[in-house]
Design a protein around this motif. Structure first.
Motif, PDB file in Angstrom:
ATOM      1  N   LEU A 142      37.531 113.280  21.292  1.00  0.00           N
ATOM      2  CA  LEU A 142      37.372 113.303  19.827  1.00  0.00           C
ATOM      3  C   LEU A 142      37.634 114.716  19.291  1.00  0.00           C
ATOM      4  O   LEU A 142      38.415 114.907  18.350  1.00  0.00           O
ATOM      5  CB  LEU A 142      35.950 112.846  19.462  1.00  0.00           C
ATOM      6  CG  LEU A 142      35.549 112.980  18.000  1.00  0.00           C
ATOM      7  CD1 LEU A 142      36.377 112.045  17.121  1.00  0.00           C
ATOM      8  CD2 LEU A 142      34.054 112.689  17.804  1.00  0.00           C
ATOM      9  N   LEU A 146      40.998 115.682  16.856  1.00  0.00           N
ATOM     10  CA  LEU A 146      40.873 116.207  15.494  1.00  0.00           C
ATOM     11  C   LEU A 146      41.384 117.649  15.426  1.00  0.00           C
ATOM     12  O   LEU A 146      42.031 118.052  14.462  1.00  0.00           O
ATOM     13  CB  LEU A 146      39.418 116.146  15.017  1.00  0.00           C
ATOM     14  CG  LEU A 146      38.769 114.757  14.975  1.00  0.00           C
ATOM     15  CD1 LEU A 146      37.361 114.846  14.410  1.00  0.00           C
ATOM     16  CD2 LEU A 146      39.581 113.773  14.135  1.00  0.00           C
ATOM     17  N   ILE A 156      40.142 105.794   9.170  1.00  0.00           N
ATOM     18  CA  ILE A 156      39.521 105.127  10.324  1.00  0.00           C
ATOM     19  C   ILE A 156      38.621 104.012   9.818  1.00  0.00           C
ATOM     20  O   ILE A 156      37.920 104.193   8.820  1.00  0.00           O
ATOM     21  CB  ILE A 156      38.654 106.146  11.129  1.00  0.00           C
ATOM     22  CG1 ILE A 156      39.494 107.333  11.612  1.00  0.00           C
ATOM     23  CG2 ILE A 156      37.937 105.496  12.294  1.00  0.00           C
ATOM     24  CD1 ILE A 156      40.510 107.011  12.672  1.00  0.00           C
ATOM     25  N   SER A 176      34.263 116.437  10.103  1.00  0.00           N
ATOM     26  CA  SER A 176      34.658 115.072  10.478  1.00  0.00           C
ATOM     27  C   SER A 176      34.208 114.750  11.901  1.00  0.00           C
ATOM     28  O   SER A 176      33.736 113.647  12.189  1.00  0.00           O
ATOM     29  CB  SER A 176      36.181 114.910  10.370  1.00  0.00           C
ATOM     30  OG  SER A 176      36.570 115.051   9.029  1.00  0.00           O
ATOM     31  N   ASP A 177      34.339 115.747  12.799  1.00  0.00           N
ATOM     32  CA  ASP A 177      33.914 115.556  14.194  1.00  0.00           C
ATOM     33  C   ASP A 177      32.418 115.221  14.248  1.00  0.00           C
ATOM     34  O   ASP A 177      32.001 114.286  14.958  1.00  0.00           O
ATOM     35  CB  ASP A 177      34.213 116.841  14.995  1.00  0.00           C
ATOM     36  CG  ASP A 177      33.939 116.678  16.471  1.00  0.00           C
ATOM     37  OD1 ASP A 177      34.888 116.712  17.260  1.00  0.00           O
ATOM     38  OD2 ASP A 177      32.765 116.518  16.859  1.00  0.00           O
ATOM     39  N   LEU A 180      31.786 111.601  12.951  1.00  0.00           N
ATOM     40  CA  LEU A 180      32.276 110.587  13.894  1.00  0.00           C
ATOM     41  C   LEU A 180      31.463 110.580  15.182  1.00  0.00           C
ATOM     42  O   LEU A 180      31.128 109.537  15.729  1.00  0.00           O
ATOM     43  CB  LEU A 180      33.763 110.816  14.181  1.00  0.00           C
ATOM     44  CG  LEU A 180      34.703 110.375  13.055  1.00  0.00           C
ATOM     45  CD1 LEU A 180      36.102 110.967  13.228  1.00  0.00           C
ATOM     46  CD2 LEU A 180      34.801 108.843  13.010  1.00  0.00           C
ATOM     47  N   ILE A 199      41.382 106.556  16.747  1.00  0.00           N
ATOM     48  CA  ILE A 199      41.424 107.963  16.315  1.00  0.00           C
ATOM     49  C   ILE A 199      42.640 108.670  16.920  1.00  0.00           C
ATOM     50  O   ILE A 199      43.336 109.433  16.239  1.00  0.00           O
ATOM     51  CB  ILE A 199      40.096 108.683  16.695  1.00  0.00           C
ATOM     52  CG1 ILE A 199      38.954 108.117  15.843  1.00  0.00           C
ATOM     53  CG2 ILE A 199      40.211 110.187  16.524  1.00  0.00           C
ATOM     54  CD1 ILE A 199      37.558 108.487  16.299  1.00  0.00           C
ATOM     55  N   THR A 203      45.510 110.240  14.616  1.00  0.00           N
ATOM     56  CA  THR A 203      45.774 111.690  14.653  1.00  0.00           C
ATOM     57  C   THR A 203      47.131 112.002  15.280  1.00  0.00           C
ATOM     58  O   THR A 203      47.577 113.149  15.256  1.00  0.00           O
ATOM     59  CB  THR A 203      44.683 112.427  15.479  1.00  0.00           C
ATOM     60  OG1 THR A 203      44.550 111.761  16.753  1.00  0.00           O
ATOM     61  CG2 THR A 203      43.343 112.434  14.767  1.00  0.00           C
TER      62      THR A 203
END
Ligand SMILES: [Zn+2]
Length: 348
Positions: A142, A146, A156, A176-177, A180, A199, A203
């Motif tokens: 993740l 990102l 998403i 955002s990380d 999520l 994701i 991305t």
């Protein structure tokens, strides 16, 4: 930052400074401390949102912390700590054991030379599917997706609704990380895998290159494990794929736990230790405990950030460990390694 967190932060900081005196260690009731790291990185440089939560602390800081721990504790093997819990022994200089979770390669390249230099033992809990490069750790995928994406925004689906996440700069990527990551910890293992794929697609990032681009994400090899095994490092199991065990039926939990123990036994000769992925109370259930007992694991380690108490002798399958990720901020390190954090929690 809201008011309670400001108070908490400054209280932790004050107690942290205070805690570096021997007075705070006297508060520690003589019971052992087990600390947990994930990784030790070379230097302090980071690219974008890489390692923004300081899961891998700088090598110079790790060395300072080992020196401090050696000064204030008798740094011993996990086995000695486990024996002392059952004995309920009171010890003048408290015991401390060092552990690492997951099995990152930098445990060998960066931490191991420092541990050897100070003759300090440690235990590494291996996620065996990670070591065998069959799985990637989802939190790292993740972060990598990102961080390295060239898109400004991704869409998403969360709980059936399309949601936009801005990732045009490091601040947005970290924000955002965090959202999520917190969401993904709460969903089933299968849903998390699906979302991770979504994701990666959104991305336009491939996880195949992450170890080459960011070496701190890479796993140990069995050769490195075996070399360390011969020099004061012991190994424990941490499942095959790092799932939240309580979300799995018993037969799948059995597979995760028993297969990881067997693989480590095959490679290094024994495996007496176990640490739970994520490590909070809701991450395990009665099935988890039964499986461990049936497989002769007498002690298992959580990530409940406390010193060991005498009452822990009544439940050896859920022992506390203090996570030292992000502990390059020394006040935080002192607070965590003394009882200061517990006092802070009690105050607020
Ligand atoms: Zn883990």
């Amino acid at each position: 930052m809201n008011i309670p967190s400001i108070i908490k932060k400054s209280t932790t900081s004050i107690l942290g400074s205070f805690a570096c005196t021997s007075i705070s260690l006297a508060l520690s009731n003589g019971m052992p401390l087990v600390v947990m790291y994930h990784g030790v990185k070379c230097g302090t440089k980071q690219k974008g949102s890489e390692n923004y939560r300081w899961k891998h602390i700088p090598d110079s800081v790790f060395e300072e912390q080992i020196i401090w721990l050696k000064k204030h504790f008798e740094v011993v093997s996990l086995e000695e700590v486990e024996n002392s819990i059952s004995d309920k022994r009171d010890i003048k200089k408290p015991l401390c054991a060092i552990t690492f979770d997951d099995g990152f390669r930098n445990n060998y390249t960066n931490a191991f030379p420092i541990l050897k230099k100070y003759s300090v033992p440690a235990t590494i809990f291996l996620t065996t599917g990670f070591i065998e490069r069959n799985i990637h750790l989802w939190t790292d995928v993740l972060e990598y997706a990102l961080n390295t994406s060239l898109h400004n925004e991704i869409i998403i689906s969360i709980d059936g609704k399309e949601k936009s996440f801005h990732i045009s700069n490091t601040t947005e990527k970290i924000h955002s990380d965090s959202i999520l990551r917190n969401y993904m910890k709460k969903i089933s293992n299968d849903s998390r895998e699906e979302l991770l794929k979504e994701i990666l697609t959104a991305t336009s990032v491939s996880k195949d290159t992450m170890y080459e681009e960011f070496s701190d994400y890479a796993p140990l090899s069995w050769e490195e494990v075996i070399e360390m095994k011969n020099e004061n490092i012991t190994f424990g199991a941490h499942t095959v794929t790092h799932p939240i065990l309580s979300s799995l039926p018993k037969d799948i939990q059995e597979d995760e736990i028993i297969s990881s123990i067997k693989r480590i036994c095959d490679k290094v000769g024994d495996c007496k230790y176990f640490a739970y992925p994520n490590g909070q109370l809701h991450d395990i259930n009665n099935d988890t405990r039964e499986i461990l007992k049936e497989n002769n694991i007498k002690y298992a380690w959580s990530t409940i950030p406390e010193r060991i108490k005498k009452t822990n002798a009544d439940d050896l399958l859920f022992l506390p460990r203090v996570t030292l990720d992000a502990s390059q901020f020394n006040n935080r390190f002192y607070a965590l390694t003394s009882n200061a954090l517990q006092y802070t929690k009690n105050i607020l």
